[in-house]
Design an enzyme around this catalytic site. Structure first.
Site, mmCIF file in Angstrom:
data_model
loop_
_atom_site.group_PDB
_atom_site.id
_atom_site.type_symbol
_atom_site.label_atom_id
_atom_site.label_comp_id
_atom_site.label_asym_id
_atom_site.label_seq_id
_atom_site.Cartn_x
_atom_site.Cartn_y
_atom_site.Cartn_z
ATOM 1 N N CYS A 59 -7.148 -6.781 3.747
ATOM 2 C CA CYS A 59 -8.412 -6.643 4.483
ATOM 3 C C CYS A 59 -9.558 -7.344 3.754
ATOM 4 O O CYS A 59 -10.633 -7.549 4.321
ATOM 5 C CB CYS A 59 -8.748 -5.174 4.700
ATOM 6 S SG CYS A 59 -8.773 -4.189 3.181
ATOM 7 N N HIS B 53 0.819 -1.215 0.000
ATOM 8 C CA HIS B 53 0.000 0.000 0.000
ATOM 9 C C HIS B 53 0.857 1.272 0.000
ATOM 10 O O HIS B 53 0.740 2.103 -0.892
ATOM 11 C CB HIS B 53 -0.939 -0.004 1.205
ATOM 12 C CG HIS B 53 -1.822 -1.195 1.260
ATOM 13 N ND1 HIS B 53 -2.630 -1.556 0.215
ATOM 14 C CD2 HIS B 53 -2.020 -2.134 2.228
ATOM 15 C CE1 HIS B 53 -3.299 -2.657 0.519
ATOM 16 N NE2 HIS B 53 -2.924 -3.023 1.736
#
Length: 470
Positions: A42, A10
């Site tokens: 996630c 990320h």
């Protein structure tokens, strides 16, 4: 400007995109030891549970996109050594076995985190797997199909979401955690007690206050017994998700870190070493509830920090606003939002706090359907500054956690929130919004106002609705 980026999930992906957008002539080399970038871990539970059918949707970028922007992307390349004084790094090409050295003008450390693997006897069993990256997610998917008994070790967000996915798939699920509550870092007991009861209602066995002491395989190797301080649980598959630690061994003793190894950065994502930037799960965040540093590995933090690296790589321009550790969760029909500290975590952060718990319907009771909201507001005793909040309902009120997050970042007090302007429309809320009401209860608790007559507002609203319709 020659820039080396180590790690590209990320924070790394965000940093590379922003660097090249802001500095199109920069020479950016990305070193990533995996074969993919930008994987949303996630979403693993959604993938495992079949909600997400195509795992490609869990990637929001790819090496080709970064290459098209001008980056030299070297996948399956493992950085084995970094010397921040000489501005050099050593690299192994995992596909060919070749070793080589490289240099840089600016270094971006976005090495992320890795699951904590406790030194438990038997942990090397093939039936014990981790849950962090794409390849691990694929392994869980492949192996769960013919498995009936599954044990999840760890009651944090990933563990709980996996429990729900397996329970919905009619597996025999056992959840083991060494703490006395699930989601201990994010919610106080008033919320977790409701969730634990709901989890049990879905035939999940919850074993709390039990430390795992070992894993024992049977002779055939197709069954593993999870041995804890409170019992033994036969399992065909064990998912280990007891937390994460920053992956920062490459720069140990070369930049300032927290005791757990999280790199400390300033407001412009600069480390203590010249020309070395860091972002994401490898870093401590600037934690607004306390004004200090904390280790909070969340994708939202990583993306923001990576963006700021890109903005500030050639000079300080955009300051980091800090974080509140805001998160949301959908679990067995409940919508849950959390931000800042909880009652149970406040003391660990050195805060003296008070709190109020408030439950009410989210909209007027004359509406044909309704749901209750359970809310908690945590505030600093001396200043009455808001430092935390939690919301939970079958109705989706999770965006209220974002509102509370903004309140913490803006250093609002309970009085500010009690009187802030929110719209009223009977489809959505009350004449006093539920966030107004929980803050007003806090003011009552501090003897700063008398009880607000909410019922009279609702009655007036109902009369107004009837008048308009007539």
């Amino acid at each position: 400007m020659k820039i080396a980026v180590v790690g590209c999930t990320h924070a790394g992906t965000s940093a590379v995109k922003t660097i090249l957008s802001e500095n199109p002539t920069a020479e950016v080399t990305v070193y990533e030891r995996n074969d993919n970038v930008s994987f949303l871990s996630c979403g693993i539970a959604l993938y495992v549970g079949g909600v997400v059918k195509d795992p490609a949707g869990l990637f929001y970028s790819n090496p080709d996109e970064l290459k098209s922007m001008g980056a030299d992307v070297r996948m399956e390349h493992n950085v084995t050594n970094i010397d921040v004084n000489k501005k050099t790094l050593s690299v192994e090409n995992l596909k060919t076995g070749e070793f080589f050295d490289d240099s840089y003008d600016k270094l971006v450390l976005t090495t992320g985190s890795w699951p904590i693997i406790p030194p438990i006897p038997g942990i090397e069993s093939k039936n014990v797997v981790l849950c962090k990256n794409y390849n691990q997610a694929k392994e869980i998917i492949a192996r769960k199909t013919d498995k009936k008994k599954i044990t999840v070790v760890g009651g944090g967000y990933i563990g709980i979401e996996l429990v729900e996915a397996f329970a919905n798939d009619n597996k025999e699920v056992t959840l083991v955690d060494g703490l006395d509550r699930v989601l201990n870092k994010y919610l106080d007991h008033e919320f977790t007690s409701v969730l634990e009861e709901e989890i049990k209602n879905h035939n999940v066995k919850i074993q709390l206050n039990e430390m795992v002491q070992g894993f024992t395989d049977n002779e055939a190797g197709d069954m593993t017994t999870v041995v804890t301080s409170g019992g033994e649980y036969e399992s065909e598959l064990v998912i280990l998700c007891v937390g994460f630690k920053p992956s920062t061994e490459l720069v140990k003793d070369q930049v300032d870190m927290m005791p757990n190894g999280a790199i400390i950065v300033d407001d412009y994502m600069r480390t203590s070493a010249p020309d070395v930037f860091a972002a994401g799960d490898s870093c401590a965040v600037n934690y607004n509830p306390t004004g200090g540093h904390a280790y909070i590995p969340l994708a939202t933090n990583a993306v923001r920090m990576g963006f700021l690296v890109g903005k500030n790589i050639d000079g300080p321009k955009v300051k980091y606003r800090g974080t509140q550790s805001t998160s949301g969760l959908h679990l067995f029909g409940f919508n849950i939002g959390s931000t800042g500290v909880t009652d149970s975590s406040a003391k660990a952060f050195g805060l003296e706090t008070s709190s109020v718990l408030f439950e009410d319907f989210y909209r007027p009771e004359f509406m044909p359907t309704n749901e209750k909201i359970l809310m908690k507001l945590v505030y600093e005793k001396d200043t009455l500054r808001i430092v935390g909040g939690q919301v939970m309902s079958k109705y989706d009120v999770t965006q209220s956690a974002n509102t509370l997050s903004l309140a913490i970042q803006a250093r609002m007090t309970i009085e500010d929130l009690a009187l802030v302007d929110f719209f009223f429309q009977p489809h959505f809320d009350r004449p006093w919004n539920y966030l107004n009401l929980v803050a007003q209860k806090a003011l009552e608790q501090e003897n700063m106002i008398s009880k607000v007559d909410v019922e009279s507002f609702d009655a007036a609203a109902e009369h107004a609705e009837k008048t308009v319709s007539e």
